[in-house]
Design a protein around this motif. Structure first.
Motif, PDB file in Angstrom:
ATOM      1  N   ALA A  92      -4.296  -7.936  -4.944  1.00  0.00           N
ATOM      2  CA  ALA A  92      -3.030  -7.213  -4.958  1.00  0.00           C
ATOM      3  C   ALA A  92      -2.105  -7.765  -6.034  1.00  0.00           C
ATOM      4  O   ALA A  92      -1.477  -7.006  -6.793  1.00  0.00           O
ATOM      5  N   ILE A  93      -2.024  -9.089  -6.142  1.00  0.00           N
ATOM      6  CA  ILE A  93      -1.155  -9.711  -7.131  1.00  0.00           C
ATOM      7  C   ILE A  93      -1.605  -9.366  -8.547  1.00  0.00           C
ATOM      8  O   ILE A  93      -0.782  -9.142  -9.441  1.00  0.00           O
ATOM      9  N   PHE A 118       3.274  -0.894  -0.394  1.00  0.00           N
ATOM     10  CA  PHE A 118       2.531   0.163   0.290  1.00  0.00           C
ATOM     11  C   PHE A 118       1.766   1.029  -0.711  1.00  0.00           C
ATOM     12  O   PHE A 118       2.089   1.062  -1.888  1.00  0.00           O
ATOM     13  N   GLY A 119       0.734   1.714  -0.181  1.00  0.00           N
ATOM     14  CA  GLY A 119      -0.005   2.665  -1.001  1.00  0.00           C
ATOM     15  C   GLY A 119      -1.191   2.033  -1.711  1.00  0.00           C
ATOM     16  O   GLY A 119      -1.067   1.004  -2.357  1.00  0.00           O
ATOM     17  N   GLY A 120      -2.370   2.630  -1.565  1.00  0.00           N
ATOM     18  CA  GLY A 120      -3.524   2.161  -2.306  1.00  0.00           C
ATOM     19  C   GLY A 120      -4.339   1.122  -1.558  1.00  0.00           C
ATOM     20  O   GLY A 120      -3.852   0.402  -0.687  1.00  0.00           O
ATOM     21  N   SER A 123      -3.118  -2.569  -1.745  1.00  0.00           N
ATOM     22  CA  SER A 123      -1.729  -2.843  -1.378  1.00  0.00           C
ATOM     23  C   SER A 123      -1.657  -3.967  -0.349  1.00  0.00           C
ATOM     24  O   SER A 123      -2.617  -4.237   0.381  1.00  0.00           O
ATOM     25  N   LEU A 124      -0.503  -4.611  -0.284  1.00  0.00           N
ATOM     26  CA  LEU A 124      -0.309  -5.667   0.713  1.00  0.00           C
ATOM     27  C   LEU A 124      -0.377  -5.108   2.124  1.00  0.00           C
ATOM     28  O   LEU A 124      -0.883  -5.763   3.037  1.00  0.00           O
ATOM     29  N   ALA A 125       0.123  -3.898   2.309  1.00  0.00           N
ATOM     30  CA  ALA A 125       0.085  -3.288   3.639  1.00  0.00           C
ATOM     31  C   ALA A 125      -1.357  -3.093   4.098  1.00  0.00           C
ATOM     32  O   ALA A 125      -1.675  -3.306   5.270  1.00  0.00           O
ATOM     33  N   ILE A 189       0.831   4.209   7.867  1.00  0.00           N
ATOM     34  CA  ILE A 189       1.523   2.920   7.778  1.00  0.00           C
ATOM     35  C   ILE A 189       1.302   2.286   6.414  1.00  0.00           C
ATOM     36  O   ILE A 189       2.243   1.850   5.747  1.00  0.00           O
ATOM     37  N   THR A 190       0.033   2.217   5.995  1.00  0.00           N
ATOM     38  CA  THR A 190      -0.268   1.547   4.727  1.00  0.00           C
ATOM     39  C   THR A 190       0.187   2.367   3.531  1.00  0.00           C
ATOM     40  O   THR A 190       0.523   1.822   2.489  1.00  0.00           O
ATOM     41  N   GLY A 191       0.227   3.681   3.694  1.00  0.00           N
ATOM     42  CA  GLY A 191       0.587   4.539   2.576  1.00  0.00           C
ATOM     43  C   GLY A 191       2.061   4.551   2.249  1.00  0.00           C
ATOM     44  O   GLY A 191       2.448   4.509   1.077  1.00  0.00           O
ATOM     45  N   ARG A 192       2.918   4.574   3.277  1.00  0.00           N
ATOM     46  CA  ARG A 192       4.353   4.704   3.005  1.00  0.00           C
ATOM     47  C   ARG A 192       5.225   3.706   3.765  1.00  0.00           C
ATOM     48  O   ARG A 192       6.423   3.622   3.527  1.00  0.00           O
TER      49      ARG A 192
END
Length: 255
Positions: A92-93, A118-120, A123-125, A189-192
């Motif tokens: 992610a980083i 968020f997103g992808g 992503s951190l989420a 949740i992870t998307g937005r």
């Protein structure tokens, strides 16, 4: 750049340094940090710029370690118990974007990097939200029926100390979870993100739609969870039953 990421990898694998306060997700859903390399005589501009970038990415790693996942967990807790999370955070980083790289009048180099939370897939989420999250039905309202077709929810937390989080909850005063990850689709949740954040009611609150239900928070629990009165909790559940806006995470915390 390869040198930057090799040093960054070592920093993540061996330790995530403590920072003074928990990382905050911006109102637009990203973490942004600045690295500054102060002028030293004899250091070439190219090297100074690379060092500023290194410092920015290292600071980003520190901020991510302190990023609150929920009321009980920060990202470094997940990294401490799971090597796969460390690898995923590193990926992610590596996708963080250099927003600006400048030199000031004193010869110091400033590098600003930004990472969307968020997103992808990287992503951190996506790292933080459990892969085996099982979705439950929202609780039913107990006393209230609402005919108004609300488009979303705004919870006013003005003047309260609230930390941003990937998975914050809304609870009633009697400790019922009325908005929590277990009621939501993981992809949403992870998307937005579960909530958007705003500084005041004059900020961008379009996420909650044209006709949001507005309630006042009573207090903050566990740094990031919002507690509302039992009456407002029932009102939220009744409004959601009519239009299902909670399932689409049409929620804003005004802080």
């Amino acid at each position: 750049m390869q040198k930057i990421f090799s040093v960054l990898t070592m920093a993540i694998v061996f330790c995530i340094l403590n920072v003074a306060s928990a990382a905050q997700i911006s109102n637009k859903g990203y973490i942004e940090v600045e690295g500054v390399y102060y002028y030293e005589e004899g250091v070439s501009p190219n090297k100074a710029q690379r060092m500023a970038e290194l410092l920015a990415y290292r600071k980003l790693a520190e901020e991510i370690g302190e990023l609150r996942v929920d009321s009980e967990t920060v990202m470094k807790n997940l990294e401490d118990i799971n090597d796969e999370v460390k690898v995923s955070v590193r990926k992610a980083i590596s996708g963080a974007r250099i927003v600006s790289s400048t030199r000031d009048n004193d010869g110091n180099f400033h590098c600003v990097v930004r990472l969307n939370v968020f997103g992808g897939e990287n992503s951190l989420a996506n790292v933080a939200v459990p892969k085996d999250l099982e979705q439950e039905d929202f609780p039913q309202p107990k006393f209230i029926t609402i005919d108004n077709k609300y488009t979303g929810l705004i919870v006013k937390c003005n003047g309260m100390e609230i930390s941003t989080a990937i998975m914050p909850k809304i609870k009633s005063a009697s400790d019922q979870e009325i908005y929590a990850p277990k009621y939501l689709n993981r992809q949403v949740i992870t998307g937005r993100g579960m909530v958007g954040y705003a500084d005041d009611m004059d900020s961008d609150v379009r996420r909650a739609g044209a006709n949001p239900l507005i309630v006042e928070a009573m207090f903050i629990s566990g740094e990031c969870d919002v507690v509302v009165s039992d009456e407002d909790a029932d009102k939220i559940l009744a409004a959601n039953k009519a239009t299902n806006f909670l399932s689409n995470c049409m929620v804003i915390f005004v802080r």
